[in-house]
Design an enzyme around this catalytic site. Structure first.
Site, mmCIF file in Angstrom:
data_model
loop_
_atom_site.group_PDB
_atom_site.id
_atom_site.type_symbol
_atom_site.label_atom_id
_atom_site.label_comp_id
_atom_site.label_asym_id
_atom_site.label_seq_id
_atom_site.Cartn_x
_atom_site.Cartn_y
_atom_site.Cartn_z
ATOM 1 N N PHE A 185 -127.404 -59.379 -40.512
ATOM 2 C CA PHE A 185 -126.724 -60.322 -39.618
ATOM 3 C C PHE A 185 -127.775 -61.266 -39.025
ATOM 4 O O PHE A 185 -128.910 -60.847 -38.757
ATOM 5 C CB PHE A 185 -126.017 -59.517 -38.523
ATOM 6 N N ALA A 197 -128.751 -62.400 -36.265
ATOM 7 C CA ALA A 197 -129.484 -62.066 -35.041
ATOM 8 C C ALA A 197 -130.434 -60.891 -35.207
ATOM 9 O O ALA A 197 -131.218 -60.599 -34.300
ATOM 10 C CB ALA A 197 -128.489 -61.758 -33.917
ATOM 11 N N LYS A 198 -130.397 -60.213 -36.344
ATOM 12 C CA LYS A 198 -131.243 -59.039 -36.547
ATOM 13 C C LYS A 198 -132.707 -59.455 -36.786
ATOM 14 O O LYS A 198 -132.986 -60.610 -37.118
ATOM 15 C CB LYS A 198 -130.727 -58.228 -37.739
ATOM 16 N N PRO A 199 -133.658 -58.515 -36.633
ATOM 17 C CA PRO A 199 -135.064 -58.863 -36.883
ATOM 18 C C PRO A 199 -135.285 -59.497 -38.254
ATOM 19 O O PRO A 199 -136.061 -60.442 -38.386
ATOM 20 C CB PRO A 199 -135.776 -57.512 -36.759
#
Length: 373
Positions: free
Chosen positions: A188, A190-192
């Site tokens: 996704f 927004a993930k790292p």
């Protein structure tokens, strides 16, 4: 100020990302193109796993992991109460029942003693068959796998790692996504390690599970996609997303260093204040999907977020409602007090800006605004 500055990342990697996208458009293999296999091999090298199956989302990854294990009606799967809904939702979608366990106040991750107690309670009740544990690497920090693995061995349970937020974290030199019989992550945005849409991956070291996952990913295919030997999903990762992820993976360690430096500065500036920094035990390393602090009360959290909003600094609350009190699980009979630590965290945590291009000056600005009275 951006909460997660994806624009700054794009500007830094623009040449590589644009070239990757253009290459996919040129060869037109939008489904199962060569970049997908290239990414899977790179992810295996990074995590130390033998096999990787990229999929359409982190939720699909969890669902496929459970399907591969044959989880279904009558089975109990133990999950932390303080996490995103998808962790338990995947269990419920297969007709199994999630059993909610409390978490640790300092790391926010699954409490091994609560897990042990819930497993034994379920065995004593006899209504469900305990089958598996999904441990979550919340906010980028790996769960306490040595203790959780010990419970799984004692109680005969299969361990799944939900590293949707954990990619890049480490425990005693082992990378996140390297724990459990199966591990899952999310891409996704927004993930790292995030793509430009939905995406995810499932990892395993066992070839039979790998081949089963490959089948499940494409409608339960056999020798080809028109031979269907089981029920499966349409859960492939788009080639365009793989092309976006490849340069991001190449830059990931440098971005992770920036996140860790920013987190260390946050923790230094907030030490001794009314806002408790997140705990990182010795031997652990977080990838800081979120930098989450605890206020003393719900009212103090609201006041702090208002101060930051006035200073045009965004914050987020992950998560405001524990799983056992979600409306979707009203039929399971959960009540206030079942998981007191998780319930307290839901009322007091909030997350500050964090990303791979966060400058020290921005961290100091956030901390100053937070501590201003």
């Amino acid at each position: 100020m951006a909460y997660n500055d994806l624009s700054a990342q794009y500007q830094h990697l623009k040449k590589e990302i644009d070239a990757g996208i253009a290459a996919v458009i040129e060869h037109t293999q939008f489904i199962s193109g060569p970049q997908v296999e290239e990414l899977e091999q790179a992810l295996c090298r990074y995590t130390g796993r033998r096999y990787c199956v990229t999929v359409s989302s982190g939720t699909a990854a969890l669902l496929m992991a459970l399907m591969a294990l044959g989880i279904g009606p009558g089975d109990a799967v133990f999950v932390p109460d303080f996490t995103f809904f998808a962790t338990s939702e995947a269990v419920s979608l297969l007709g199994a029942e999630p059993v909610f366990c409390d978490v640790l106040a300092d790391t926010f991750n699954l409490d091994p003693e609560s897990l042990r107690a819930q497993v034994r309670r379920a065995k004593k009740a006899g209504r469900l068959k305990p089958r598996a544990v999904i441990a979550v690497d919340l906010y980028g920090l790996p769960a306490d796998y040595p203790a959780i693995e010990a419970v799984c061995r004692e109680e005969g349970l299969i361990l799944i790692e939900d590293a949707a937020q954990g990619f890049g974290g480490e425990l005693a030199g082992r990378k996140a996504c390297g724990f459990g019989k199966l591990s899952c992550t999310s891409f996704f945005p927004a993930k790292p390690l995030g793509c430009y849409g939905d995406g995810g991956a499932v990892f395993t070291d066992e070839e039979p599970l790998y081949r089963l996952l490959c089948s499940l990913r494409v409608h339960g295919k056999g020798a080809d996609k028109y031979e269907n030997i089981r029920l499966g999903l349409n859960a492939r990762l788009d080639t365009l997303q793989a092309a976006v992820l490849l340069p991001k993976l190449a830059a990931f360690d440098a971005e992770n260093e920036t996140r860790n430096r920013a987190a260390a500065l946050y923790s230094s500036l907030l030490a001794g204040s009314a806002f408790s920094p997140p705990g990182v035990p010795a031997g652990y390393r977080s990838s800081w999907a979120q930098y989450t602090v605890r206020a003393g009360s719900e009212e103090e959290r609201a006041a702090a977020r208002s101060r930051l909003e006035a200073a045009e600094i965004p914050t987020m609350v992950y998560y405001p409602v524990p799983l056992h009190l979600q409306k979707a699980y009203a039929g399971l009979g959960g009540k206030a007090g079942d998981c007191p630590v998780a319930e307290r965290l839901c009322k007091t945590v909030f997350s500050l800006p964090m990303h791979g291009y966060l400058a020290p000056e921005a961290v100091r600005q956030v901390a100053a605004a937070l501590l201003r009275r």
